[in-house]
Design an enzyme around this catalytic site. Structure first.
Site: not given
Ligand code: TXE
Length: 481
Positions: A174, A249, A384
Site C-alpha cells: 500500500k 523505519e 519532528e
C-alpha cells in the site's frame, strides 16, 4: 480526472465498495484524480491472489526471478521522464529532483535486488568432533505487507517491494494515499515486465482502513513500514500478538555537527541541501544544526544568505529549488511550529512565511526557514517537523555537541563535519544513530544497513539485511557416520 486502480491478481481493478478518495495536486491545491478507498475485502482479494501465486513464485529459479526484476528496472528507466513528471505533480517536489533522485533510485532498487538475490547465501557450520554439519536455509516468508509514505513515494515503495519479491515472497503493498500515482504506474510496468499475476498486489486507500487491514491480516507474515513514529507504534502494537516480523523505519530529528576544522565551502553547500532537499521532507534531513562556537558568527550569515537565495516555485519549473509541501494539513502542521517559535525563546532568522506562486495561489508553498534556538530542549529541536525548517545553535566542546545530538527520542542519522580523524571515530562510536555521514550527506550504497535506533525504528533495510528480513532462516543439522 485520473482514476487510479488497484492492482490485484495481475489486473487493474476498482475498489469493491465503489468508493473513492480525492487526489490533490499540491502545486495548485486542486483535485486532479481519484484513488480507490479500499477496504478489508480488497486486501483479502489481494491476499488470496498472493497466496495463489506464492508456490510458483517461491520456486521460480533465481535467474528467472532476477530477469523479471531487472526488466522492471529497465522499464522504470525507460519511462523516467513520465514517472518524474507524475511524481512531481503528485508530491509537489521539483521535477528536477524526481528526475535526478526519486525515479533513478526506484529503478536502482529493482536492479540492485535483482543482482543481490543471486549472491545471497545461507551459512554453514561444521560441528567439528561431532561428525555434523549445520546449514541454514533461507526460505521466503510467504505473503508480506509493504506500507510506504508520501515523501519519496516510488523510491521508498520499491525499496521494500524489490527485496521482498527477490527473496521469493508475494506482496500486498500500500502506497501512501497522499501520493499514489507512481505506485499505480508501477502496476502497469509490472504487467509489461511479465511479473506473474498475484506476485505483487497494490491496494490503494487510507492508512486506518487499507493499511490497518494489511497489518491485521492473520496470514500476512511480515510488515515492512516506513512512516511516522506514532503510526509505527500503532502498527507494532497491532502486529505483536500475531508475532509478525516487523521492519519499522520511522521519524528522525537528525543532528548536523559542524566543527571549525571542516571544509567550510563543501559543508555550506551540503548543509543547504541536507536542510531543504525535498522541502525538508526526508527522514534523513539534518534538522538540528550545531556549530562550533568559533565559526558560529561566520556560519550564521553565510547560511542565511544561501537559504534566502533558494527559489521556491512551481515544481515543474527547472529552476525551482523548493516546490510545494505535500498537503494542506502538512503545511499547516509545519506552520504551527514556526508560529510557536517565539514561545520557545527562538528567533526566526529567515523564512517562516507562506509563498504565493503566481498562477498557483492555492498551492502549499513555504519559505525555507532558519530558526536560531537557545536550547536543544525546545520543542523545535525535540519534535519532528518534517518540513523546510531547521534550527541552528552554537556549541563549545565536542562533548557538549555529542550530548545535545543524542538528547532526543530519535536516532536515525547524524552528519559530522570535521577533518579530525580521531574526532570522527570518537563521535561515530558514541552518536546514537543508525547512519552516520562524515563530510557528506545522503550518500548511499545500497549494500549498507539502513535504519534507525531509539524511536526511529526497528530493524534495518538495505543489502543482505533486507533479504534476511524477508526470509526465514531454517537450520538443518545432519550427523554422519
Ligand atoms: O504518515 P503516516 P503521515 C512523519 C512526519 C509526518 C508524520 C505523519 O513527521 O509529519 O510522520 O505523516 C499508512 N495501519 N513521517 O501521517 O500516517 C499511511 O496510509 C497501517 C516520516 O502522513 O505514518 C501511509 O501509507 N498503515 C516518514 C503510511 O502509513 C497505516 C515519512 C505512512 O503514513 C496506518 C512520512 C495504520 N493504522 C511521514 N495509518 C519517514 N520516516 O520518512 C497510516 N498508515
Amino acid at each position: 480526472m485520473i482514476e487510479i486502480k488497484n492492482y490485484i491478481n495481475g489486473k487493474l481493478q476498482n475498489p469493491i465498495s465503489g468508493e473513492w478518495i480525492d487526489n490533490y495536486d499540491p502545486s495548485c491545491g486542486e483535485v486532479y484524480g481519484k484513488i480507490p478507498n479500499s477496504g478489508k475485502e480488497d486486501v483479502e482479494a489481494a491476499y488470496i491472489a498472493s497466496a495463489k501465486a506464492f508456490p510458483e513464485w517461491s520456486n521460480t529459479n533465481l535467474e528467472t526471478r532476477s530477469r523479471i526484476l531487472s526488466k522492471i528496472a529497465d522499464l522504470i528507466e525507460e519511462k523516467l521522464d513520465s514517472l518524474a513528471a507524475a511524481e512531481s505533480k503528485d508530491n509537489g517536489k521539483p521535477i528536477s529532483l524526481a528526475a535526478k533522485v526519486d525515479i533513478p533510485r526506484a529503478s536502482a532498487n529493482f536492479r540492485f535486488f535483482a543482482h543481490a538475490i543471486t549472491q545471497f547465501a545461507g551459512e554453514s557450520h561444521e560441528s567439528v568432533g561431532l561428525n555434523a554439519i549445520n546449514f541454514t536455509l533461507r526460505k521466503p516468508l510467504g505473503i508480506v505487507g509493504c506500507i510506504s509514505p508520501w515523501n519519496l513515494p516510488l523510491y521508498l515503495f520499491t525499496w521494500k517491494i524489490a527485496p521482498a519479491l527477490a527473496a521469493g515472497n508475494c506482496v500486498v503493498a500500500k502506497p501512501s494515499e497522499v501520493t499514489p500515482m507512481t505506485a499505480y504506474l508501477l502496476s502497469e510496468i509490472c504487467m509489461e515486465a511479465g511479473l506473474p499475476p498475484g506476485v505483487l498486489n497494490i491496494v490503494h486507500g487510507l492508512g486506518h482502513a487499507t493499511g490497518q487491514a494489511i497489518v491485521e491480516h492473520p496470514k500476512i507474515k511480515a510488515i515492512s513500514f516506513t512512516g511516522g513514529t506514532a503510526t509505527g507504534e500503532h502498527i507494532a502494537r497491532t502486529a505483536a500478538p500475531m508475532f509478525k516480523k516487523l521492519s519499522l523505519e520511522l521519524g528522525g530529528k537528525n543532528p548536523n555537527l559542524i566543527f571549525a576544522d571542516c571544509d567550510y565551502g563543501k559543508m555550506l553547500d551540503t548543509t543547504v541541501r541536507s536542510s531543504f532537499a525535498n522541502q525538508g521532507q526526508i527522514c534523513l534531513c539534518g534538522s538540528r544544526i550545531f556549530v562550533e562556537e568559533s565559526i558560529y558568527e561566520k556560519f550564521k550569515p553565510d547560511f542565511v544568505a544561501r537559504v534566502k537565495a533558494l527559489k521556491v516555485g512551481h515544481p515543474s519549473q527547472k529552476n525551482s529549488n523548493l516546490g510545494a509541501l505535500v498537503s494542506k494539513p502538512h503545511l499547516e502542521k509545519v506552520l504551527s511550529y514556526i508560529e510557536d517559535a517565539p514561545n520557545q525563546d527562538a528567533n526566526i532568522l529567515c523564512g517562516g512565511n507562506k509563498v504565493t506562486v503566481p498562477g498557483y495561489e492555492k498551492g502549499y508553498y513555504l519559505e525555507p526557514t532558519v530558526i536560531e534556538v537557545k536550547t536543544n530542549q525546545c520543542k523545535l529541536n525535540q519534535e519532528e517537523i518534517f518540513g523546510p525548517v531547521v534550527t541552528i545553535m552554537p556549541f563549545k566542546t565536542e562533548e557538549e555537541a555529542l550530548t545535545m545530538a543524542n538528547d532526543v527520542r530519535y536516532g536515525l542519522s547524524a552528519t559530522i563535519w570535521t577533518t579530525n580523524l580521531d574526532r570522527t571515530m570518537r563521535l561515530s562510536n558514541h552518536l546514537e544513530a543508525g547512519i552516520i555521514w562524515v563530510n557528506t550527506w545522503l550518500m548511499r550504497d545500497l549494500r549498507t544497513p539502513f535504519g534507525g535506533m531509539k524511536d526511529s525504528g526497528v530493524g534495518r533495510e538495505g543489502g543482505f539485511e533486507a533479504l534476511r528480513f524477508f526470509t526465514e532462516p531454517k537450520n538443518v543439522c545432519i550427523q554422519y557416520s
